[in-house]
Design a protein around this motif. Structure first.
Motif, PDB file in Angstrom:
ATOM      1  N   GLU A 144       0.865  11.413 -17.530  1.00 21.93           N
ATOM      2  CA  GLU A 144       0.361  11.211 -19.051  1.00 21.93           C
ATOM      3  C   GLU A 144      -1.044  10.096 -19.087  1.00 21.93           C
ATOM      4  O   GLU A 144      -1.537  10.206 -20.083  1.00 21.93           O
ATOM      5  N   ILE A 145      -1.374   9.575 -17.870  1.00 20.49           N
ATOM      6  CA  ILE A 145      -2.476   8.730 -17.809  1.00 20.49           C
ATOM      7  C   ILE A 145      -3.722   9.780 -17.909  1.00 20.49           C
ATOM      8  O   ILE A 145      -3.913  10.691 -17.443  1.00 20.49           O
ATOM      9  N   VAL A 146      -4.507   9.542 -18.982  1.00 18.22           N
ATOM     10  CA  VAL A 146      -5.750  10.205 -19.397  1.00 18.22           C
ATOM     11  C   VAL A 146      -7.023   9.684 -18.420  1.00 18.22           C
ATOM     12  O   VAL A 146      -7.133   8.490 -18.240  1.00 18.22           O
ATOM     13  N   GLU A 148     -12.338  13.792 -20.515  1.00 17.36           N
ATOM     14  CA  GLU A 148     -10.898  12.970 -20.626  1.00 17.36           C
ATOM     15  C   GLU A 148      -9.968  14.339 -20.261  1.00 17.36           C
ATOM     16  O   GLU A 148      -9.814  15.205 -20.898  1.00 17.36           O
ATOM     17  N   GLU A 149      -9.292  14.041 -19.268  1.00 11.17           N
ATOM     18  CA  GLU A 149      -7.974  14.880 -18.908  1.00 11.17           C
ATOM     19  C   GLU A 149      -6.804  14.066 -18.311  1.00 11.17           C
ATOM     20  O   GLU A 149      -6.975  13.145 -17.753  1.00 11.17           O
ATOM     21  N   ARG A 150      -5.761  14.710 -18.423  1.00  9.59           N
ATOM     22  CA  ARG A 150      -4.423  14.258 -17.956  1.00  9.59           C
ATOM     23  C   ARG A 150      -4.538  14.420 -16.323  1.00  9.59           C
ATOM     24  O   ARG A 150      -5.206  15.612 -15.823  1.00  9.59           O
ATOM     25  N   VAL A 151      -4.088  13.466 -15.632  1.00  5.17           N
ATOM     26  CA  VAL A 151      -4.029  13.522 -14.075  1.00  5.17           C
ATOM     27  C   VAL A 151      -3.564  15.054 -13.621  1.00  5.17           C
ATOM     28  O   VAL A 151      -3.979  15.512 -12.705  1.00  5.17           O
ATOM     29  N   LEU A 152      -2.415  15.547 -14.232  1.00  5.36           N
ATOM     30  CA  LEU A 152      -2.075  16.938 -13.718  1.00  5.36           C
ATOM     31  C   LEU A 152      -2.884  18.042 -14.018  1.00  5.36           C
ATOM     32  O   LEU A 152      -2.907  19.302 -13.607  1.00  5.36           O
ATOM     33  N   ASP A 153      -4.265  17.851 -15.105  1.00  2.36           N
ATOM     34  CA  ASP A 153      -4.869  18.833 -15.190  1.00  2.36           C
ATOM     35  C   ASP A 153      -6.350  18.942 -14.450  1.00  2.36           C
ATOM     36  O   ASP A 153      -7.044  19.758 -14.253  1.00  2.36           O
ATOM     37  N   VAL A 154      -6.292  17.711 -13.428  1.00  2.00           N
ATOM     38  CA  VAL A 154      -7.478  17.481 -12.739  1.00  2.00           C
ATOM     39  C   VAL A 154      -7.339  18.439 -11.303  1.00  2.00           C
ATOM     40  O   VAL A 154      -6.060  18.350 -10.782  1.00  2.00           O
ATOM     41  N   ILE A 200      -5.548  13.414  -7.052  1.00  5.93           N
ATOM     42  CA  ILE A 200      -6.189  12.271  -7.644  1.00  5.93           C
ATOM     43  C   ILE A 200      -4.716  11.689  -8.296  1.00  5.93           C
ATOM     44  O   ILE A 200      -4.043  12.091  -8.506  1.00  5.93           O
ATOM     45  N   SER A 201      -4.793  10.101  -7.940  1.00  4.02           N
ATOM     46  CA  SER A 201      -3.944   9.258  -8.378  1.00  4.02           C
ATOM     47  C   SER A 201      -4.446   8.356  -9.299  1.00  4.02           C
ATOM     48  O   SER A 201      -5.809   7.983  -9.433  1.00  4.02           O
ATOM     49  N   ALA A 202      -3.826   7.870 -10.626  1.00  6.32           N
ATOM     50  CA  ALA A 202      -4.093   6.818 -11.234  1.00  6.32           C
ATOM     51  C   ALA A 202      -2.923   5.920 -11.392  1.00  6.32           C
ATOM     52  O   ALA A 202      -2.094   6.099 -11.704  1.00  6.32           O
ATOM     53  N   VAL A 203      -3.568   4.624 -11.588  1.00  7.79           N
ATOM     54  CA  VAL A 203      -2.415   3.490 -12.018  1.00  7.79           C
ATOM     55  C   VAL A 203      -3.041   2.962 -13.497  1.00  7.79           C
ATOM     56  O   VAL A 203      -4.093   2.600 -13.263  1.00  7.79           O
ATOM     57  N   SER A 204      -2.066   3.051 -14.289  1.00  6.99           N
ATOM     58  CA  SER A 204      -2.812   2.336 -15.614  1.00  6.99           C
ATOM     59  C   SER A 204      -2.742   0.751 -15.241  1.00  6.99           C
ATOM     60  O   SER A 204      -2.097   0.132 -14.593  1.00  6.99           O
ATOM     61  N   GLY A 205      -3.779   0.144 -16.468  1.00  8.40           N
ATOM     62  CA  GLY A 205      -3.689  -1.329 -16.265  1.00  8.40           C
ATOM     63  C   GLY A 205      -2.479  -1.977 -16.882  1.00  8.40           C
ATOM     64  O   GLY A 205      -2.116  -2.920 -16.340  1.00  8.40           O
ATOM     65  N   VAL A 250      -7.954  -4.585 -16.757  1.00  5.54           N
ATOM     66  CA  VAL A 250      -8.180  -3.212 -16.415  1.00  5.54           C
ATOM     67  C   VAL A 250      -7.563  -2.197 -17.303  1.00  5.54           C
ATOM     68  O   VAL A 250      -6.513  -2.467 -17.618  1.00  5.54           O
ATOM     69  N   ASP A 251      -8.228  -1.065 -17.549  1.00  4.03           N
ATOM     70  CA  ASP A 251      -7.692  -0.104 -18.323  1.00  4.03           C
ATOM     71  C   ASP A 251      -6.774   1.036 -17.188  1.00  4.03           C
ATOM     72  O   ASP A 251      -5.627   1.095 -17.596  1.00  4.03           O
ATOM     73  N   ARG A 252      -7.568   1.255 -16.396  1.00  3.94           N
ATOM     74  CA  ARG A 252      -6.695   2.113 -15.152  1.00  3.94           C
ATOM     75  C   ARG A 252      -7.609   2.147 -13.923  1.00  3.94           C
ATOM     76  O   ARG A 252      -8.622   1.624 -14.013  1.00  3.94           O
ATOM     77  N   VAL A 253      -6.903   2.502 -12.869  1.00  4.66           N
ATOM     78  CA  VAL A 253      -7.580   2.521 -11.560  1.00  4.66           C
ATOM     79  C   VAL A 253      -7.566   4.195 -11.177  1.00  4.66           C
ATOM     80  O   VAL A 253      -6.355   4.730 -10.981  1.00  4.66           O
ATOM     81  N   GLU A 254      -8.523   4.832 -10.898  1.00  2.00           N
ATOM     82  CA  GLU A 254      -8.434   6.103 -10.591  1.00  2.00           C
ATOM     83  C   GLU A 254      -9.006   6.323  -8.925  1.00  2.00           C
ATOM     84  O   GLU A 254      -9.898   5.733  -8.477  1.00  2.00           O
TER      85      GLU A 254
END
Length: 785
Positions: free
Chosen positions: A37-39, A46-52, A56-61, A139-143
């Protein structure tokens, strides 16, 4: 060992699930959302991780803040496929040791000085390519983007890209957060503390200012137990006379003190609906008292070192300052969005390193007549300044085609120096040989100063064609032209007869086009399959070593060429029955690998090209909920090896690294695991518990044939836990890092490389293990407003 870890994590997950009652929803409880669900903006949209359509991994702030993650090394251990050499806080901005998909050939002990070659993994702070290792604040997120990313980002890379996205000022909102933390680390005699504050200030309806400040003060845990007592000149005290071997030692407990100051100010303006501007300034200063690295075994007197003892005969402080200014502008043109990022940064630092162990083990002390109380100090500096401009145009219109096109320009100035001293040698020489006092000029025995000017110009872009709503194909290209100019100054001034300053200059240039192809297919309701072939490139450069005079080297050492990879990847990702999953197979073919090393004659810091290497493996991750418990499990298999022998660039017949040698620092198996659960009590208090673990199999310290450096490092696992009580605007978090107090060794200076040599008068030890942060217990109070 891997099987036991998997069984342990599974059993712990089931036990947590069985012990919990039904939970509130994630939105109500404040639990971190699922990864899916992280954009993100990895594709510049702007995309959800699943749509890339790549891995890719993302960690929310929010997750970073809730778990009280203290630094990037801890954070990256939670991401499958990423490994990092954990050097602690000392010199944390000198060398980028992040590894993705095993692409690394440098020894794990590099990090005291700035190396010649750039890192295989690039890192960004917002849209600025810089490795600054800033504190993780607001931090908002780390991609984490795996594989080459040169067709989407101005700064190219071999192994991948990590983006630290900071929170933007929010228009029309007033709010903020303040927190205070107290913590106690195993082995430390004191209590550390940290304070953070962020405030968002609306300035009318079309402007906002966001301010963040942080102070970290930790007392240290490493005991320097046999440090020379120094006289007023900085040389070891000689209690029985200059020529007597007697010395006076001191003990410095908790020497690796940490003081970090961080601040950021961001001003956002939105004068119209189609224009958005953000001007930001970020600064950080570090003052570090010594290494968080420990010596095993015995000193020169036969006394064993304790658990957190360091055998250096001198203190090893470091400091650094980094400042980043950026202007980011977004213009909505209707048919496309134009983004401009203009930035400049200035990053510099210095440190003192104990080098006596290397002198003693290599036999260099005999060159100085084994004078009493040897103390070799390496005083090093590094600097990195750059101006960067990037423009991107991203299509907005509907239709079968999407595109991203961009232009990139970077002007970078790099510097590295080393001034080496044999403290007290001149005094001992003059006392022993007064008639020949003029033969020795000073205590300084080595001067090294390298400067490089690098200019990078690139055009890049991707074009996507949608065959149907479910099937699409993407082609990408990056064309670049770069130029490097290097100058090196070196001298060995200790002996008057040997002093012969040299200052060679060299320049090189290169231009090339890189390509990427990707196809993806959406299946089911929320499933995506994809395949990618992409090229990665790392620039070459000039070593600028002298080829004439006393310190001449072979002309083949003057420069090194670029290295390249072709990355093949196929994967699937999606959501099934509420569980997010992703899995990717990869194969990376690496040619002309760059190895940071030194020249054989006089020890110039240089990079050389080797042969070939390859890495292949699997990255997998699942994320979901079971009986109200949120869980995440990741597994990575990496088989990274040399594909052929590596020889010196001068054409020697003896290889410096052998075919099938494992690439250093990257474990064959790695597992990440996390669970968290929240429930609301009758009085409205929300209780949240978290547990996460990391396991990595054994690694190698280096890839070379040298048994002094290429040793095995054991497997380890790190477990962390925290519990949070949230009520109204307040929350309190009790956390424990590294519950079982594992060493987590990620690098080693061996005894045979830098250990004690009593026969040469060296009773200390430069041997040391690079360990993870020992068990840390802390309490954080947060107040949101």
């Amino acid at each position: 060992m891997l099987r036991s870890i998997l069984m342990t994590t599974t059993a712990m997950s089931l036990s947590v699930v069985a012990s919990q009652a039904t939970a509130q929803t994630a939105a109500k409880s404040g639990e971190p959302s699922m990864v899916s669900e992280i954009v993100v903006t990895a594709t510049r949209r702007e995309e959800r991780v699943l749509d890339v359509p790549y891995n890719i991994s993302a960690v929310s702030g929010q997750s970073i803040d809730q778990a009280k993650v203290q630094n990037s090394a801890e954070l990256l251990r939670t991401v499958p496929g990423v490994s990092v050499v954990d050097r602690g806080y000392r010199n944390q901005g000198v060398s980028n040791s992040i590894q993705i998909r095993g692409l690394n050939v440098d020894t794990a002990i590099l990090g005291d000085y700035a190396v010649s070659a750039v890192a295989p993994v690039s890192s960004y702070v917002n849209d600025t390519p810089v490795y600054a290792n800033f504190a993780l604040k607001d931090v908002d997120r780390v991609e984490v983007l795996r594989g080459p990313q040169g067709t989407l980002y101005g700064s190219g890379s071999l192994g991948g890209t990590i983006r630290y996205i900071l929170r933007s000022p929010q228009l029309g909102e007033f709010g903020g957060k303040a927190s205070a933390t107290a913590s106690k680390v195993d082995g430390s005699g004191g209590v550390g503390w940290a304070g953070d504050a962020t405030v968002n200030l609306p300035l009318g309806e079309k402007a906002a200012l966001r301010l963040t400040g942080s102070v970290q003060d930790y007392p240290g845990l490493t005991d320097y137990v046999n440090v020379y007592k120094l006289d007023a000149s900085g040389a070891p005290v000689a209690p029985s006379g200059v020529l007597s071997p007697d010395a006076v030692y001191e003990r410095h407990d908790d020497a690796d003190t940490v003081n970090i100051w961080y601040g950021r100010a961001a001003l956002r303006l939105q004068p119209t609906d189609w224009l958005d501007l953000t001007l930001s300034y970020t600064q950080q200063s570090d003052e570090i008292g010594g290494r968080r690295q420990v010596t095993r075994g015995f000193d020169g007197y036969g006394r064993p070192y304790g658990k957190y003892d360091n055998g250096s005969i001198q203190l090893e402080p470091s400091s650094r300052d980094v400042a980043l200014t950026a202007m980011e502008a977004t213009v909505d043109l209707g048919f496309a969005t134009l983004t401009s990022s203009t930035s400049s940064y200035n990053h510099h630092g210095e440190s003192v390193s104990e080098n006596t162990g290397y002198y003693a083990k290599s036999g260099w002390l005999a060159f100085y007549y084994n004078f009493p109380r040897p103390m070799a100090s390496a005083v090093r500096t590094y600097s990195d300044k750059a101006f960067i401009q990037e423009l991107r145009l991203v299509s907005n219109t509907e239709g079968p085609f999407d595109y991203v096109v961009g232009a990139f320009y970077a002007k970078q100035k790099l510097g590295a120096t080393q001034d080496s001293f044999l403290r007290g040698f001149k005094r001992a020489w003059d006392t022993a040989f007064p008639a020949y006092a003029a033969a020795v000029q000073s205590d300084q025995d080595f001067i090294y100063n390298r400067h490089e000017d690098f200019t990078d110009k690139a055009l890049f872009g991707e074009l996507t064609y949608h065959f149907t709503d479910r099937l699409q194909a993407t082609g990408g290209v990056r064309w670049f032209d770069n130029e490097s100019k290097s100058a090196t100054f070196m001298d060995v001034p200790v002996y008057t007869a040997l002093s012969a300053p040299t200052n060679p200059h060299f320049q090189s240039s290169d231009s090339k086009a890189l390509f990427k192809a990707n196809v993806s297919w959406k299946f089911g309701e929320r499933g995506l399959a994809y395949a990618t072939v992409s090229e990665g490139y790392r620039r070459g450069g000039a070593n600028a070593v002298p080829i004439v005079g006393r310190y001449a080297e072979d002309p083949l050492w003057q420069q090194y060429g670029p290295d390249r990879v072709v990355n093949y990847e196929a994967g699937v990702k999606g959501v099934a029955r509420g569980v997010m999953y992703s899995a990717a197979l990869f194969y990376v073919d690496w040619k002309d690998i760059q190895i940071n090393t030194v020249t054989p004659n006089w020890g110039f810091f240089v990079a050389q090209n080797g042969g070939k290497a390859r890495s292949m493996g699997l990255e997998a991750q699942v994320d979901g909920r079971l009986a109200g418990v949120h869980y995440n499990l990741g597994y990575t298999y990496t088989d990274a090896k040399l594909s052929e022998n590596t020889y010196p660039p001068t054409g020697g017949t003896i290889p410096v690294a052998l075919k099938d040698a494992r690439l250093p620092g990257s474990p064959e198996h790695a597992v990440t695991f996390a669970v968290d659960h929240s429930r609301t009590l009758s009085n409205g208090v929300i209780l949240t518990g978290r547990l996460n673990g990391y396991y990595q199999s054994s690694t190698r310290n280096a890839v070379t044939t040298s048994s002094k450096i290429n040793v095995g490092l054991p497997p380890f696992q790190i477990w962390n836990a925290s519990a949070t009580a949230t009520f109204d605007k307040w929350s309190a978090t009790l956390f424990v890092k590294n519950i079982f107090n594992a060493d987590g060794v990620t690098g080693r200076f061996t005894e045979s490389y830098m250990g004690s040599v009593p026969a040469a008068g060296y009773y200390g030890s430069g041997a040391k293990d690079l360990i993870t942060l020992p068990r840390t217990v802390g309490l954080t109070l947060d107040y949101a407003f």
